[in-house]
Design a protein around this motif. Structure first.
Motif, PDB file in Angstrom:
ATOM      1  N   PRO A  29     -10.352   1.998 -19.320  1.00  0.00           N
ATOM      2  CA  PRO A  29      -9.909   0.850 -18.520  1.00  0.00           C
ATOM      3  C   PRO A  29      -8.398   0.768 -18.307  1.00  0.00           C
ATOM      4  CG  PRO A  29     -10.788   0.135 -20.633  1.00  0.00           C
ATOM      5  CD  PRO A  29     -11.081   1.592 -20.513  1.00  0.00           C
ATOM      6  N   GLU A  30      -7.624   1.219 -19.278  1.00  0.00           N
ATOM      7  CA  GLU A  30      -6.174   1.154 -19.097  1.00  0.00           C
ATOM      8  C   GLU A  30      -5.733   2.080 -17.959  1.00  0.00           C
ATOM      9  OE1 GLU A  30      -2.225   0.648 -21.848  1.00  0.00           O
ATOM     10  OE2 GLU A  30      -4.096   1.293 -22.784  1.00  0.00           O
ATOM     11  N   LEU A  31      -6.322   3.273 -17.898  1.00  0.00           N
ATOM     12  CA  LEU A  31      -6.018   4.188 -16.797  1.00  0.00           C
ATOM     13  C   LEU A  31      -6.608   3.685 -15.488  1.00  0.00           C
ATOM     14  CD1 LEU A  31      -6.353   7.743 -18.348  1.00  0.00           C
ATOM     15  CD2 LEU A  31      -4.312   6.700 -17.358  1.00  0.00           C
ATOM     16  N   GLN A  32      -7.761   3.085 -15.577  1.00  0.00           N
ATOM     17  CA  GLN A  32      -8.368   2.503 -14.388  1.00  0.00           C
ATOM     18  C   GLN A  32      -7.419   1.433 -13.820  1.00  0.00           C
ATOM     19  OE1 GLN A  32     -11.874  -0.074 -14.825  1.00  0.00           O
ATOM     20  NE2 GLN A  32     -12.968   1.408 -13.535  1.00  0.00           N
ATOM     21  N   HIS A  33      -6.848   0.657 -14.717  1.00  0.00           N
ATOM     22  CA  HIS A  33      -5.874  -0.355 -14.288  1.00  0.00           C
ATOM     23  C   HIS A  33      -4.677   0.293 -13.599  1.00  0.00           C
ATOM     24  CE1 HIS A  33      -2.904  -3.431 -14.039  1.00  0.00           C
ATOM     25  NE2 HIS A  33      -2.122  -2.720 -14.826  1.00  0.00           N
ATOM     26  N   VAL A  34      -4.117   1.320 -14.218  1.00  0.00           N
ATOM     27  CA  VAL A  34      -2.947   1.993 -13.640  1.00  0.00           C
ATOM     28  C   VAL A  34      -3.281   2.506 -12.238  1.00  0.00           C
ATOM     29  CG1 VAL A  34      -1.393   3.991 -13.858  1.00  0.00           C
ATOM     30  CG2 VAL A  34      -1.904   2.573 -15.863  1.00  0.00           C
ATOM     31  N   TYR A  35      -4.427   3.142 -12.104  1.00  0.00           N
ATOM     32  CA  TYR A  35      -4.860   3.676 -10.810  1.00  0.00           C
ATOM     33  C   TYR A  35      -4.993   2.557  -9.774  1.00  0.00           C
ATOM     34  CZ  TYR A  35      -7.767   5.768  -7.193  1.00  0.00           C
ATOM     35  OH  TYR A  35      -8.256   6.187  -5.983  1.00  0.00           O
ATOM     36  N   LEU A  36      -5.717   1.503 -10.128  1.00  0.00           N
ATOM     37  CA  LEU A  36      -5.932   0.406  -9.180  1.00  0.00           C
ATOM     38  C   LEU A  36      -4.636  -0.338  -8.863  1.00  0.00           C
ATOM     39  CD1 LEU A  36      -9.374  -0.929 -10.448  1.00  0.00           C
ATOM     40  CD2 LEU A  36      -8.917   0.226  -8.255  1.00  0.00           C
ATOM     41  N   HIS A  37      -3.771  -0.474  -9.853  1.00  0.00           N
ATOM     42  CA  HIS A  37      -2.478  -1.134  -9.637  1.00  0.00           C
ATOM     43  C   HIS A  37      -1.645  -0.336  -8.626  1.00  0.00           C
ATOM     44  CE1 HIS A  37       1.265  -3.246 -10.358  1.00  0.00           C
ATOM     45  NE2 HIS A  37       1.838  -2.104 -10.669  1.00  0.00           N
ATOM     46  N   LYS A  38      -1.573   0.963  -8.841  1.00  0.00           N
ATOM     47  CA  LYS A  38      -0.794   1.804  -7.923  1.00  0.00           C
ATOM     48  C   LYS A  38      -1.424   1.819  -6.526  1.00  0.00           C
ATOM     49  CE  LYS A  38       1.792   4.789 -10.940  1.00  0.00           C
ATOM     50  NZ  LYS A  38       2.519   6.033 -10.803  1.00  0.00           N
ATOM     51  N   LEU A  39      -2.741   1.815  -6.476  1.00  0.00           N
ATOM     52  CA  LEU A  39      -3.431   1.753  -5.188  1.00  0.00           C
ATOM     53  C   LEU A  39      -3.079   0.444  -4.476  1.00  0.00           C
ATOM     54  CD1 LEU A  39      -5.573   2.917  -3.193  1.00  0.00           C
ATOM     55  CD2 LEU A  39      -7.279   1.644  -4.516  1.00  0.00           C
ATOM     56  N   PHE A  40      -3.096  -0.654  -5.218  1.00  0.00           N
ATOM     57  CA  PHE A  40      -2.778  -1.963  -4.651  1.00  0.00           C
ATOM     58  C   PHE A  40      -1.341  -1.990  -4.143  1.00  0.00           C
ATOM     59  CE2 PHE A  40      -1.389  -6.425  -5.077  1.00  0.00           C
ATOM     60  CZ  PHE A  40      -2.297  -7.024  -4.226  1.00  0.00           C
ATOM     61  N   LYS A  41      -0.442  -1.384  -4.889  1.00  0.00           N
ATOM     62  CA  LYS A  41       0.962  -1.346  -4.477  1.00  0.00           C
ATOM     63  C   LYS A  41       1.127  -0.565  -3.176  1.00  0.00           C
ATOM     64  CE  LYS A  41       3.281  -3.710  -7.441  1.00  0.00           C
ATOM     65  NZ  LYS A  41       3.789  -4.989  -6.985  1.00  0.00           N
ATOM     66  N   ARG A  42       0.349   0.462  -3.007  1.00  0.00           N
ATOM     67  CA  ARG A  42       0.426   1.275  -1.780  1.00  0.00           C
ATOM     68  C   ARG A  42      -0.185   0.554  -0.591  1.00  0.00           C
ATOM     69  NH1 ARG A  42      -0.557   7.686  -2.775  1.00  0.00           N
ATOM     70  NH2 ARG A  42       1.011   7.946  -4.388  1.00  0.00           N
ATOM     71  N   ASP A  43      -1.322  -0.090  -0.824  1.00  0.00           N
ATOM     72  CA  ASP A  43      -2.049  -0.746   0.264  1.00  0.00           C
ATOM     73  C   ASP A  43      -2.913  -1.856  -0.342  1.00  0.00           C
ATOM     74  OD1 ASP A  43      -3.987  -1.517   2.161  1.00  0.00           O
ATOM     75  OD2 ASP A  43      -3.921   0.444   3.140  1.00  0.00           O
ATOM     76  N   HIS A  44      -2.573  -3.093  -0.029  1.00  0.00           N
ATOM     77  CA  HIS A  44      -3.265  -4.250  -0.627  1.00  0.00           C
ATOM     78  C   HIS A  44      -4.749  -4.315  -0.283  1.00  0.00           C
ATOM     79  CE1 HIS A  44       0.535  -5.458  -1.984  1.00  0.00           C
ATOM     80  NE2 HIS A  44       0.682  -6.621  -1.389  1.00  0.00           N
ATOM     81  N   HIS A  45      -5.183  -3.580   0.723  1.00  0.00           N
ATOM     82  CA  HIS A  45      -6.560  -3.721   1.186  1.00  0.00           C
ATOM     83  C   HIS A  45      -7.493  -2.581   0.787  1.00  0.00           C
ATOM     84  CE1 HIS A  45      -5.042  -7.085   3.443  1.00  0.00           C
ATOM     85  NE2 HIS A  45      -4.110  -6.310   3.942  1.00  0.00           N
ATOM     86  N   LYS A  46      -6.944  -1.408   0.481  1.00  0.00           N
ATOM     87  CA  LYS A  46      -7.807  -0.244   0.231  1.00  0.00           C
ATOM     88  C   LYS A  46      -8.784  -0.434  -0.924  1.00  0.00           C
ATOM     89  CE  LYS A  46      -5.665   3.701   2.332  1.00  0.00           C
ATOM     90  NZ  LYS A  46      -4.925   4.925   2.143  1.00  0.00           N
ATOM     91  N   GLY A  47      -8.343  -1.021  -1.989  1.00  0.00           N
ATOM     92  CA  GLY A  47      -9.219  -1.202  -3.143  1.00  0.00           C
ATOM     93  C   GLY A  47      -9.733  -2.618  -3.279  1.00  0.00           C
ATOM     94  N   GLN A  48      -9.855  -3.316  -2.149  1.00  0.00           N
ATOM     95  CA  GLN A  48     -10.190  -4.739  -2.194  1.00  0.00           C
ATOM     96  C   GLN A  48     -11.494  -5.035  -2.923  1.00  0.00           C
ATOM     97  OE1 GLN A  48     -10.144  -5.343   2.070  1.00  0.00           O
ATOM     98  NE2 GLN A  48     -12.341  -5.751   2.093  1.00  0.00           N
ATOM     99  N   ARG A  49     -12.427  -4.126  -2.880  1.00  0.00           N
ATOM    100  CA  ARG A  49     -13.699  -4.393  -3.563  1.00  0.00           C
ATOM    101  C   ARG A  49     -13.542  -4.410  -5.087  1.00  0.00           C
ATOM    102  NH1 ARG A  49     -17.734   0.643  -3.014  1.00  0.00           N
ATOM    103  NH2 ARG A  49     -18.879  -0.714  -4.375  1.00  0.00           N
ATOM    104  N   TYR A  50     -12.376  -3.953  -5.572  1.00  0.00           N
ATOM    105  CA  TYR A  50     -12.113  -3.945  -7.016  1.00  0.00           C
ATOM    106  C   TYR A  50     -11.157  -5.055  -7.458  1.00  0.00           C
ATOM    107  CZ  TYR A  50     -14.417   0.508  -6.623  1.00  0.00           C
ATOM    108  OH  TYR A  50     -15.343   1.487  -6.363  1.00  0.00           O
ATOM    109  N   HIS A  51     -10.780  -5.928  -6.553  1.00  0.00           N
ATOM    110  CA  HIS A  51      -9.820  -6.965  -6.912  1.00  0.00           C
ATOM    111  C   HIS A  51     -10.346  -7.885  -8.011  1.00  0.00           C
ATOM    112  CE1 HIS A  51      -6.889  -6.683  -3.284  1.00  0.00           C
ATOM    113  NE2 HIS A  51      -7.203  -5.500  -3.767  1.00  0.00           N
ATOM    114  N   GLU A  52     -11.631  -8.180  -7.988  1.00  0.00           N
ATOM    115  CA  GLU A  52     -12.185  -9.016  -9.056  1.00  0.00           C
ATOM    116  C   GLU A  52     -12.040  -8.307 -10.406  1.00  0.00           C
ATOM    117  OE1 GLU A  52     -16.300 -11.233 -10.427  1.00  0.00           O
ATOM    118  OE2 GLU A  52     -16.028 -10.694  -8.319  1.00  0.00           O
ATOM    119  N   LYS A  53     -12.349  -7.026 -10.444  1.00  0.00           N
ATOM    120  CA  LYS A  53     -12.199  -6.236 -11.671  1.00  0.00           C
ATOM    121  C   LYS A  53     -10.728  -6.204 -12.106  1.00  0.00           C
ATOM    122  CE  LYS A  53     -14.363  -2.211 -12.337  1.00  0.00           C
ATOM    123  NZ  LYS A  53     -14.926  -2.208 -13.671  1.00  0.00           N
TER     124      LYS A  53
END
Length: 151
Positions: A29-53
């Motif tokens: 989960p810590e790496l999952q967070h890093v990945y999703l955080h960096k994805l969010f920083k690049r594009d707020h919408h690409k990982g939108q289905r994971y925003h709840e997570k």
């Protein structure tokens, strides 16, 4: 997996899907967070289905970035975010969410009772531009003068 590997995955999302990476990192989960955080920083919408997570991941691994995430995400389920922040007693985040959900009175009450921050309470009342909030603030300062001695 290193941070370099996370960047590599993000740079090659056309070859390795976001869904696949998130699934593969489910037990990290810590790496999952890093990945999703960096994805969010690049594009707020690409990982939108994971925003709840991401709310839970930020709360667990990266609280300083939770409030900025809540402010910037338009896909974040506010009720879920509020539940998580209240469970963890994250006052600043809870105040923000209550305000965003239209519950300014509860948000102001938290500022006054939990944070006991006069300047923040005044600033909040100004931002909301709501006469009733000013009345609440004045009533509270009259009823609880010891907490507001610096007022």
């Amino acid at each position: 997996m290193s941070l370099k590997a996370v960047d590599m995955l993000l740079d090659n999302e056309d070859k390795i899907s976001i869904d696949r990476v998130v699934e593969e990192l489910e037990n990290r989960p810590e790496l999952q967070h890093v990945y999703l955080h960096k994805l969010f920083k690049r594009d707020h919408h690409k990982g939108q289905r994971y925003h709840e997570k991401q709310i839970s991941l930020y709360a667990e691994y990266d609280r300083p970035n939770l409030l900025p995430f809540l402010r910037d995400s338009t896909h974040c389920p506010l009720e879920k975010a509020l539940e998580i922040c209240q469970q963890r007693n994250f006052v600043e985040e809870t105040v923000y969410l209550l305000s965003r959900m239209g519950n300014s009175r509860s948000a102001l009450k938290m500022i006054m009772e939990e944070l006991q921050d006069v300047d923040k309470a005044i600033e909040f009342a100004k931002e909301q531009d709501d006469g009733e909030l000013w009345e609440d603030l004045i009533s509270y300062s009259i009823d609880k003068p010891r907490k507001w001695e610096s007022f």
